[in-house]
Design an enzyme around this catalytic site. Structure first.
Site, PDB file in Angstrom:
ATOM      1  N   PHE A 533       0.804  -1.223   0.000  1.00  0.00           N
ATOM      2  CA  PHE A 533       0.000   0.000   0.000  1.00  0.00           C
ATOM      3  C   PHE A 533       0.838   1.274   0.000  1.00  0.00           C
ATOM      4  O   PHE A 533       0.454   2.259  -0.602  1.00  0.00           O
ATOM      5  CB  PHE A 533      -0.941   0.000   1.217  1.00  0.00           C
ATOM      6  CG  PHE A 533      -2.103  -0.938   1.068  1.00  0.00           C
ATOM      7  CD1 PHE A 533      -3.332  -0.476   0.640  1.00  0.00           C
ATOM      8  CD2 PHE A 533      -1.969  -2.289   1.336  1.00  0.00           C
ATOM      9  CE1 PHE A 533      -4.406  -1.334   0.483  1.00  0.00           C
ATOM     10  CE2 PHE A 533      -3.035  -3.160   1.194  1.00  0.00           C
ATOM     11  CZ  PHE A 533      -4.264  -2.682   0.754  1.00  0.00           C
ATOM     12  N   ARG A 534       1.992   1.269   0.692  1.00  0.00           N
ATOM     13  CA  ARG A 534       2.669   2.536   0.957  1.00  0.00           C
ATOM     14  C   ARG A 534       4.018   2.728   0.276  1.00  0.00           C
ATOM     15  O   ARG A 534       4.639   3.766   0.459  1.00  0.00           O
ATOM     16  CB  ARG A 534       2.839   2.696   2.477  1.00  0.00           C
ATOM     17  CG  ARG A 534       1.507   2.954   3.171  1.00  0.00           C
ATOM     18  CD  ARG A 534       1.645   3.079   4.663  1.00  0.00           C
ATOM     19  NE  ARG A 534       0.378   3.505   5.254  1.00  0.00           N
ATOM     20  CZ  ARG A 534      -0.644   2.703   5.500  1.00  0.00           C
ATOM     21  NH1 ARG A 534      -0.538   1.428   5.226  1.00  0.00           N
ATOM     22  NH2 ARG A 534      -1.773   3.167   6.013  1.00  0.00           N
ATOM     23  N   GLN A 602      -2.583  -8.037   8.326  1.00  0.00           N
ATOM     24  CA  GLN A 602      -3.184  -6.808   7.792  1.00  0.00           C
ATOM     25  C   GLN A 602      -3.668  -7.017   6.368  1.00  0.00           C
ATOM     26  O   GLN A 602      -4.346  -6.151   5.812  1.00  0.00           O
ATOM     27  CB  GLN A 602      -2.144  -5.677   7.801  1.00  0.00           C
ATOM     28  CG  GLN A 602      -1.737  -5.206   9.176  1.00  0.00           C
ATOM     29  CD  GLN A 602      -0.635  -4.160   9.096  1.00  0.00           C
ATOM     30  OE1 GLN A 602       0.486  -4.454   8.696  1.00  0.00           O
ATOM     31  NE2 GLN A 602      -0.948  -2.938   9.469  1.00  0.00           N
ATOM     32  N   ASN A 603      -3.304  -8.145   5.778  1.00  0.00           N
ATOM     33  CA  ASN A 603      -3.586  -8.386   4.374  1.00  0.00           C
ATOM     34  C   ASN A 603      -5.034  -8.832   4.169  1.00  0.00           C
ATOM     35  O   ASN A 603      -5.609  -9.530   5.000  1.00  0.00           O
ATOM     36  CB  ASN A 603      -2.635  -9.429   3.813  1.00  0.00           C
ATOM     37  CG  ASN A 603      -1.183  -8.990   3.902  1.00  0.00           C
ATOM     38  OD1 ASN A 603      -0.902  -7.794   3.896  1.00  0.00           O
ATOM     39  ND2 ASN A 603      -0.270  -9.942   4.004  1.00  0.00           N
ATOM     40  N   HIS A 622      -7.636  -6.387   9.218  1.00  0.00           N
ATOM     41  CA  HIS A 622      -8.249  -5.350   8.383  1.00  0.00           C
ATOM     42  C   HIS A 622      -9.323  -5.935   7.465  1.00  0.00           C
ATOM     43  O   HIS A 622      -9.630  -5.373   6.425  1.00  0.00           O
ATOM     44  CB  HIS A 622      -7.182  -4.620   7.573  1.00  0.00           C
ATOM     45  CG  HIS A 622      -6.234  -3.841   8.430  1.00  0.00           C
ATOM     46  ND1 HIS A 622      -5.047  -3.329   7.961  1.00  0.00           N
ATOM     47  CD2 HIS A 622      -6.303  -3.483   9.746  1.00  0.00           C
ATOM     48  CE1 HIS A 622      -4.424  -2.697   8.946  1.00  0.00           C
ATOM     49  NE2 HIS A 622      -5.166  -2.782  10.032  1.00  0.00           N
ATOM     50  N   CYS A 635     -30.890  -3.785   5.951  1.00  0.00           N
ATOM     51  CA  CYS A 635     -30.839  -4.965   5.090  1.00  0.00           C
ATOM     52  C   CYS A 635     -29.941  -6.020   5.720  1.00  0.00           C
ATOM     53  O   CYS A 635     -28.855  -5.707   6.206  1.00  0.00           O
ATOM     54  CB  CYS A 635     -30.330  -4.598   3.696  1.00  0.00           C
ATOM     55  SG  CYS A 635     -30.364  -6.013   2.538  1.00  0.00           S
ATOM     56  N   GLU A 755      13.103  -2.779   5.874  1.00  0.00           N
ATOM     57  CA  GLU A 755      13.655  -1.672   6.642  1.00  0.00           C
ATOM     58  C   GLU A 755      13.302  -1.828   8.108  1.00  0.00           C
ATOM     59  O   GLU A 755      12.315  -2.482   8.467  1.00  0.00           O
ATOM     60  CB  GLU A 755      13.128  -0.336   6.116  1.00  0.00           C
ATOM     61  CG  GLU A 755      11.632  -0.223   6.135  1.00  0.00           C
ATOM     62  CD  GLU A 755      11.115   1.061   5.499  1.00  0.00           C
ATOM     63  OE1 GLU A 755       9.954   1.412   5.752  1.00  0.00           O
ATOM     64  OE2 GLU A 755      11.894   1.704   4.770  1.00  0.00           O
TER      65      GLU A 755
END
Length: 838
Positions: A533-534, A602-603, A622, A635, A755
């Site tokens: 994503f980043r 998180q995937n 997530h 609904c 990193e």
């Protein structure tokens, strides 16, 4: 109001014999929030209307858009008659365990927070009745069954009903909770105890009675939260003098009882000691993780604004607030140093030295001298100087070092005394800095004139490296014990040896099976062709269109943006064109070997499940594309996670393989997701077949709450974690990133990432793809600090392959990766969809 309309409607229907009116009303959601007529009746407390709706077939426990049931709404508002009615309809404890969607509060939480005593008692009575009917007592005795115990379940911050009762000051509810078996020492997700809830605020709510109930029930005064603060620390920082007195009196009384019964004293650590494990039996001598004692907290309070009370105005009560602030600060200083007439001054060793030191060797006077912004700061400084003078005359010395001069000359690890700090405050323009300098100089002139003669107000401040070595919770563990955890091998090899020793000990019956938690991010799937994503210029969020796609408001306006990203990025996964990476296979192997407690990911790509992980081992933090539902209010169209089924027993294609079956295989889509993928593949936007609204996969968008499973399992899982592996994540999104700091202090934490992030920055030892490297020794940590943190900087797949080699699983992992071919989760259900997809 809506409730009156309901009552009129019910009366009219009965008088005219028009039961069809009620039946039609029951089928309606009366508000955009998803409320039914029963919700409205519960909100306004109309039992008669509620009874009639139930009589004519209303669903007893409908859930609105935010997860509230009528029982929860009636409990919050204190409508006991409606609560009685709804509880009489409860057939199992599950109805009482239900929690709201975002805050995760139960009906009991809501009753406690709103001081609804009668309602709380009704809920507890019914809980016990239902437990007796199911063959259980009033509360669960299974240690691993927190989520099925009304007295133990927490909200989204881990706060139990006991915390809620303390927050509202409801001591009568608290007494009942403890009598029914609630834990007076329950901790929240950040380690906050109920006693700390009583101590942390001074807002006009009387929590003294609640604190007395807790102390009588066995609450620990020395329990610490995730910052290392005790209830006494919190009471001092909030200016709660009465609470501080109660806590110290309780500790003194318990000490006297222990001595009277023949026990020995607690052996509190000397308050002048700057570092090392904290062995104090009284919270008076306990430090937080930066080394601050309660007396330092009082000095922090002195430099802050006035005490704020609930309902206080900015102008009308500012002067009164200043007076209360000054009185609280001075009273707390006297209390902590044993000069308080209302407690037991000095008895049983209950006194702190004015010259106590934190981990930077700063005295409380340093804190005052740094920020002399209010008159109370000068008064507190003068009081401390007087007390320090008395302590010297008594022969105790200052700071435990036998110092006989002025307290204002004691220097911290940077070489600055309080007088240096006061001169810096003058240069920084602090309002009363010159008065502080004059006060300190006068004391030094009287007791240590030689120091004043040689004093340099512009002396450069030295390094605070020693403070960084001392601070942190790990310093409460002996250095030798820390170094022995990984045997000094701060690498993947050391981690592998640690895990193998634990597994071997478990096989011999010497310990429980080690429990490994794996946290995974987008970096684990990039080798599969799925962008993260980043990453600049490459991640999904580097494109404005893709970033907007995961915003709920934008989704409602332009759902085609979201489904375009889904079509390009995630449709290939369910179509079988993307296979799991080495990371996914390695995690599946951890489960097969019986050591995986949970994979928090998180995937949203479901590759963990495709690789063979069991559903109960995965927490999709997530969300994921495994389920979806209609977003229209009221609904009910959507997936049920219970519908997820395994395609086969192995998850491997029919080709021959010597590799052990990977878990239970990949998951099979339910009918809702089949509809979603068929429509998406055909280039369309999925719509609800029942109401025509938008259908959204259960993926967490910006601003949405975390899935309940993440909240429910996180606290207990992390508390029992023996090894934490963090793979391919930048750890910038909370609360996911906060999990790293919540595992036990003797649990190794391992990062495999391109990193260094979070706690793995600036380590002394770092492993890279070309070997182990020792960083600059002055980087801020040493091996004893890093004792449990291992960092591999490089590709995640390379990292897990190296770890597997160290564990002796290398060949098994390679075979599994090369020979496991997983079937597609989705195949088109129509020729048109298939043509569009191809």
């Amino acid at each position: 109001g809506a409730g009156e309309v309901l009552d009129v409607l019910v009366e009219y229907a009965q008088r005219r014999g028009r039961e069809d009116i009620l039946l039609r009303a029951l089928k309606q959601r009366t508000t955009a929030e998803g409320w039914t007529p029963l919700h409205v009746a519960a909100a306004v407390g109309f039992r008669y209307a509620a009874h009639q709706f139930v009589r004519f077939g209303a669903e007893h426990y409908p859930i609105d858009n935010t997860g509230h049931t009528p029982l929860m709404i009636a409990s919050c508002n204190g409508h006991a008659s409606v609560v009685r009615l709804l509880l009489s309809l409860a057939s199992s404890r599950e109805h009482l365990l239900h929690r709201t969607a975002s805050s995760r509060k139960s009906a009991l939480h809501l009753a406690c927070l709103n001081q609804q005593e009668e309602v709380a008692f009704l809920l507890l009575d019914r809980w016990r009745e239902l437990g007796e009917g199911e063959g259980e007592g009033g509360h669960s005795t299974q240690e691993d069954n927190t989520q099925s115990d009304l007295l133990r379940i927490g909200d989204n911050a881990g706060n139990t009903a006991v915390h809620a009762a303390c927050l509202s000051g409801s001591h009568s509810i608290l007494e009942r909770l403890l009598r029914d078996g609630a834990d007076p020492n329950a901790s929240s997700s950040t380690g906050i105890s109920p006693l700390q809830v009583c101590s942390m605020r001074c807002d006009g709510t009387d929590r003294i009675a609640a604190a007395r109930v807790l102390l009588a029930g066995g609450a620990h005064t020395t329990a610490v939260n995730s910052f290392g603060t005790t209830p006494l620390h919190d009471a001092c920082l909030s200016g709660n003098v009465a609470m501080a007195r109660l806590l110290l009196s309780s500790e003194w009384s318990r000490e006297q009882e222990r001595v009277a019964s023949g026990g020995s004293g607690g052996g509190a650590a000397g308050p002048g000691d700057a570092a090392g494990a904290d062995s104090a039996s009284s919270s008076l001598h306990m430090r937080d993780y930066d080394g601050l004692l309660p007396l330092h907290m009082v000095c922090n309070l002195a430099t802050r604004g006035t005490l704020r009370r609930v309902g206080a105005s900015e102008t009308g009560e500012s002067e009164q607030g200043d007076v209360a602030h000054t009185e609280a600060v001075l009273a707390l200083v006297r209390l902590l140093v044993g000069r308080d007439e209302e407690t037991h001054p000095g008895e049983g060793g209950v006194a702190c030295r004015a010259t106590c030191l934190d981990y930077s060797d700063s005295t409380p006077l340093h804190y005052l001298a740094c920020s002399p912004t209010k008159p109370v700061v000068l008064r507190a400084a003068a009081l401390l100087l007087d007390i320090a003078r008395e302590e010297r005359q008594g022969g105790g010395g200052a700071g435990g070092e036998g110092h006989t001069g002025s307290m204002a000359t004691l220097e911290d690890v940077t070489g600055w005394s309080a007088l240096h700090a006061a001169h810096a405050a003058v240069r920084n323009g602090k309002p009363l800095a010159e008065e502080m300098v004059a006060l300190l100089q006068a004391d030094i002139q009287a007791h240590d004139p030689a120091y004043l003669a040689a004093f340099d107000p512009l002396k450069p401040r030295g390094s605070n490296h020693l403070f960084h070595l001392r601070k942190g919770p790990h310093n409460r563990i002996p250095r030798e014990e820390r170094l022995a955890l990984l045997g000094g091998e701060l690498s993947l090899k050391g981690v592998a040896e640690y895990l193998m020793r634990a597994m071997a000990a478990a096989e011999r019956g010497e310990r429980a099976t080690p429990r490994v938690i794996v946290m995974t991010g987008a970096g684990c799937s990039t080798s599969c062709g799925i962008p993260d994503f980043r990453t600049p210029n490459e991640g999904l969020y580097s494109k404005d269109k893709s970033r907007k796609a995961f915003d709920f408001a934008e989704f409602m306006r332009s759902p085609d943006l979201f489904y375009e990203v889904v079509r390009q990025t995630f449709l290939p996964v369910v179509a079988g064109k993307v296979q799991p990476s080495y990371v996914h296979h390695f995690i599946a192997m951890l489960e097969e070997k019986g050591v995986l407690l949970r994979n928090y990911t998180q995937n949203i790509d479901m590759l963990e499940s495709i690789a063979g992980l069991s559903d109960d081992r995965i927490v999709e933090s997530h969300g994921s594309f495994a389920s979806a539902r209609c977003v229209s209010p009221g609904c009910t169209f959507g997936s049920q996670r219970g519908e997820r089924q395994r395609t086969n027993s192995s998850g491997v294609s029919d080709q021959e393989s010597d590799v052990p079956p990977p878990g239970e295989g990949a998951t099979k889509l339910d009918s809702v997701m089949q509809h979603v993928w068929d429509t998406c593949a055909a280039g369309g936007v999925p719509r609800c077949p029942e109401c025509g609204g938008l259908v959204k996969p259960d993926v967490v968008f910006f601003g949405e709450g975390m899935p309940s499973r993440f909240m429910d399992l996180g606290k207990e899982d992390l508390e029992q974690c023996d090894l934490l592996l963090v793979l391919g994540t930048s750890l910038v999104v909370y609360p996911f990133a906060g999990m790293v700091s919540r595992v036990p202090l003797m649990t190794p934490r391992v990062l495999l990432n391109r990193e260094a992030v979070a706690v793995w920055r600036d380590l002394a030892v770092v492993e890279k793809e070309d070997g182990v490297h020792r960083a600059n020794e002055t980087g801020g940590v040493d091996d004893a600090q890093q004792y449990r943190d291992v960092s591999f900087q490089g590709d995640c797949d390379v990292g897990v392959r190296r770890l597997a080699e160290c564990l002796g699983w290398g060949e098994e992992l390679e075979q599994r990766k090369s020979q496991c071919v997983f079937e597609p989760l989705w195949t088109p259900s129509s020729a048109e969809a298939g043509a569009a997809e191809s």
